[in-house]
Design a protein around this motif. Structure first.
Motif, PDB file in Angstrom:
ATOM      1  N   VAL A  62       7.700 -13.777   9.513  1.00 25.75           N
ATOM      2  CA  VAL A  62       6.557 -12.883   9.318  1.00 25.75           C
ATOM      3  C   VAL A  62       6.804 -11.630  10.152  1.00 25.75           C
ATOM      4  O   VAL A  62       7.046 -11.718  11.367  1.00 25.75           O
ATOM      5  CB  VAL A  62       5.241 -13.559   9.743  1.00 25.75           C
ATOM      6  N   ASP A  65       5.542  -4.304   7.641  1.00 24.69           N
ATOM      7  CA  ASP A  65       6.021  -3.813   6.345  1.00 24.69           C
ATOM      8  C   ASP A  65       6.683  -2.440   6.399  1.00 24.69           C
ATOM      9  O   ASP A  65       6.944  -1.834   5.363  1.00 24.69           O
ATOM     10  CB  ASP A  65       4.876  -3.797   5.319  1.00 24.69           C
ATOM     11  N   ALA A  77       6.427  -6.712   0.088  1.00 34.19           N
ATOM     12  CA  ALA A  77       5.580  -7.655   0.821  1.00 34.19           C
ATOM     13  C   ALA A  77       6.219  -9.027   0.930  1.00 34.19           C
ATOM     14  O   ALA A  77       6.028  -9.734   1.935  1.00 34.19           O
ATOM     15  CB  ALA A  77       4.219  -7.768   0.139  1.00 34.19           C
ATOM     16  N   HIS A  78       6.958  -9.441  -0.085  1.00 32.58           N
ATOM     17  CA  HIS A  78       7.661 -10.725  -0.074  1.00 32.58           C
ATOM     18  C   HIS A  78       9.118 -10.503  -0.458  1.00 32.58           C
ATOM     19  O   HIS A  78       9.413  -9.728  -1.367  1.00 32.58           O
ATOM     20  CB  HIS A  78       7.031 -11.719  -1.052  1.00 32.58           C
ATOM     21  N   LEU A  89       3.720  -7.688   6.558  1.00 37.55           N
ATOM     22  CA  LEU A  89       2.294  -7.403   6.635  1.00 37.55           C
ATOM     23  C   LEU A  89       2.038  -5.934   6.955  1.00 37.55           C
ATOM     24  O   LEU A  89       2.740  -5.348   7.792  1.00 37.55           O
ATOM     25  CB  LEU A  89       1.645  -8.260   7.729  1.00 37.55           C
ATOM     26  N   THR A 100      -2.439  -6.032  13.318  1.00 42.24           N
ATOM     27  CA  THR A 100      -2.062  -6.674  12.057  1.00 42.24           C
ATOM     28  C   THR A 100      -3.046  -7.784  11.727  1.00 42.24           C
ATOM     29  O   THR A 100      -2.840  -8.951  12.084  1.00 42.24           O
ATOM     30  CB  THR A 100      -0.620  -7.242  12.166  1.00 42.24           C
ATOM     31  N   PRO A 101      -4.126  -7.468  11.038  1.00 45.49           N
ATOM     32  CA  PRO A 101      -5.176  -8.465  10.792  1.00 45.49           C
ATOM     33  C   PRO A 101      -4.750  -9.625   9.898  1.00 45.49           C
ATOM     34  O   PRO A 101      -5.400 -10.671   9.898  1.00 45.49           O
ATOM     35  CB  PRO A 101      -6.294  -7.641  10.126  1.00 45.49           C
ATOM     36  N   GLY A 102      -3.656  -9.498   9.156  1.00 44.55           N
ATOM     37  CA  GLY A 102      -3.253 -10.565   8.252  1.00 44.55           C
ATOM     38  C   GLY A 102      -2.451 -11.681   8.880  1.00 44.55           C
ATOM     39  O   GLY A 102      -2.005 -12.609   8.182  1.00 44.55           O
ATOM     40  N   ILE A 103      -2.297 -11.664  10.203  1.00 41.71           N
ATOM     41  CA  ILE A 103      -1.390 -12.617  10.831  1.00 41.71           C
ATOM     42  C   ILE A 103      -1.866 -14.064  10.710  1.00 41.71           C
ATOM     43  O   ILE A 103      -1.055 -14.982  10.515  1.00 41.71           O
ATOM     44  CB  ILE A 103      -1.141 -12.238  12.314  1.00 41.71           C
ATOM     45  N   GLY A 105      -3.577 -15.600   8.304  1.00 46.70           N
ATOM     46  CA  GLY A 105      -3.252 -16.122   6.982  1.00 46.70           C
ATOM     47  C   GLY A 105      -1.774 -16.357   6.806  1.00 46.70           C
ATOM     48  O   GLY A 105      -1.359 -17.303   6.123  1.00 46.70           O
ATOM     49  N   ALA A 106      -0.962 -15.535   7.458  1.00 47.51           N
ATOM     50  CA  ALA A 106       0.490 -15.634   7.307  1.00 47.51           C
ATOM     51  C   ALA A 106       1.069 -16.888   7.945  1.00 47.51           C
ATOM     52  O   ALA A 106       2.123 -17.374   7.541  1.00 47.51           O
ATOM     53  CB  ALA A 106       1.164 -14.394   7.891  1.00 47.51           C
ATOM     54  N   HIS A 132      -6.624 -21.622  14.957  1.00 50.87           N
ATOM     55  CA  HIS A 132      -5.472 -22.017  14.127  1.00 50.87           C
ATOM     56  C   HIS A 132      -4.792 -23.285  14.627  1.00 50.87           C
ATOM     57  O   HIS A 132      -4.180 -24.018  13.856  1.00 50.87           O
ATOM     58  CB  HIS A 132      -4.472 -20.861  13.985  1.00 50.87           C
TER      59      HIS A 132
END
Length: 394
Positions: A62, A65, A77-78, A89, A100-103, A105-106, A132
């Protein structure tokens, strides 16, 4: 405090020689910059991942981007690189501390999370651990003391938020003695010394077979590397003997190629110093073949990867006495320390090191390469898997 070196097997044994206990697990590496970005952090994670493939059910990296220094264009992204999933991200704010707010979910599918460097990811995953609940460890990679910028703020941050975060991890892997000394002051029960692995095959035996008055320096063109001071030393050295040459191998960072070229021309060194921007490994071997010594005026190193790579090629190091290099010099007597704030002193140290090589060229080169062999990736990969077992209670 007694230094805790993480236990390992014989350095000659490959990690694949030990059955893995993680065959059904998902390992997630979290790092702010990864391929196609180029640098020590990116190389470390890529090399570690390469040695972990097949030992986990799945490995995912992870990262962010965008490549910080070369482009504002978002990367895919992938992507799958060498069989490893890479999830990139979007982030906000400064590259010094990219939000990085998406961490969360990642890392949702992770059985084990390995965080690299002390940054937003390090703090965010520590602060959200109550939700988590993932087993985690982190590798320091020099912390954030690479320069003196904002030094007072950094010290306050380190003693407060970094202290809190570090103690939320299962373990903190310190990749150098200097990192260990720093982090044991805030998380003494968590720190382990797991020195960086080095690709000792890349430049193996590449230096000049017979002593030659050639120097090489390798690294990003960042301010902490103090290429300007190295050029001052070259000015003093060539005034004593114009046969000396210096090859600078690097990629633009704080300084551009034009900045370095101007430094060279201003000092009248255009006949003695060559700049090589982003050469391939094959081209680097050819450059190293013209040299016998490695030089660095760097004021800060997280580990000193380039020094070990240079020694694997048979180069003798003459380096600034920063914390990481002093630690190496204390363990390996081939590492010569110099004060690059004093160009004449640095020039004398370079000449003394060259004389030492000339006294027994084959034996000294062999000793340098043998020293580098102690930092092979096989040993480091073993240490990390043992640390994973400790963190997960396996």
């Amino acid at each position: 405090m007694t230094l805790e070196r993480f236990p390992t097997q014989s350095p000659s044994a490959a990690p694949e020689s030990v059955p893995s206990v993680f065959k059904t697990d998902v390992l997630v590496h979290v790092v702010r910059q990864y391929r196609p970005s180029v640098g020590g952090l990116e190389d470390f994670v890529s090399s570690l991942v390469a040695r972990q493939r097949g030992r986990f059910a799945r490995i995912k990296v992870v990262t962010l981007d965008r490549v910080f220094r070369s482009s504002d264009e978002a990367l895919p992204a992938h992507e799958t690189l060498d069989g490893v999933e890479v999830l990139r991200l979007p982030f906000h704010g400064s590259t010094r501390y990219p939000l990085t707010p998406g961490i969360l979910g990642a890392i949702a599918d992770a059985d084990l999370v390995h965080v690299h460097a002390i940054d937003f990811f390090f703090d965010a995953l520590a602060l959200t651990r109550i939700w988590h609940r993932k087993p985690m460890l982190a590798t320091t990679h020099g912390g954030f003391f690479h320069s003196a910028d904002f030094s007072a703020l950094k010290k306050v941050w380190f003693q407060s938020l970094t202290r809190f975060s570090a103690n939320r991890y299962g373990a903190i892997a310190c990749c150098s003695q200097s990192d260990y000394d720093t982090f044991q002051t805030i998380a003494p029960q968590k720190v382990r010394l797991v020195e960086n692995g080095v690709d000792i095959d890349k430049f193996a035996d590449a230096s000049a077979q017979a002593p030659t008055k050639g120097l090489v320096t390798i690294g990003r063109l960042s301010k902490n590397k103090r290429v300007d001071r190295l050029l001052d030393a070259m000015q003093a050295l060539t005034a004593r003997d114009e046969a000396w040459t210096l090859d600078i191998i690097g990629t633009p960072f704080d300084w551009s190629a034009a900045d370095i070229t101007q430094m060279i021309d201003t000092r009248g060194l255009s006949a003695s110093v060559r700049l090589h921007v982003g050469p391939s490994d094959e081209e680097m071997r050819a450059i190293i073949a013209r040299a016998s010594l490695f030089a660095s005026a760097s004021t800060y190193e997280g580990f000193g990867l380039a020094l070990i790579e240079a020694m694997s090629g048979g180069l003798l190091p003459v380096v600034e006495g920063n914390a990481a290099f002093r630690a190496f010099a204390a363990k390996h007597d081939l590492v010569s320390l110099a004060d690059f704030t004093d160009p004449d002193d640095a020039a004398v140290r370079i000449e003394e090191t060259f004389a030492r090589l000339c006294a027994a060229p084959a034996a000294v080169r062999a000793q340098a390469m043998e020293t580098a062999g102690g930092y092979s990736w096989a040993s480091t990969a073993q240490r990390y898997e043992a640390l994973y077992r400790e963190v997960t209670g396996r």
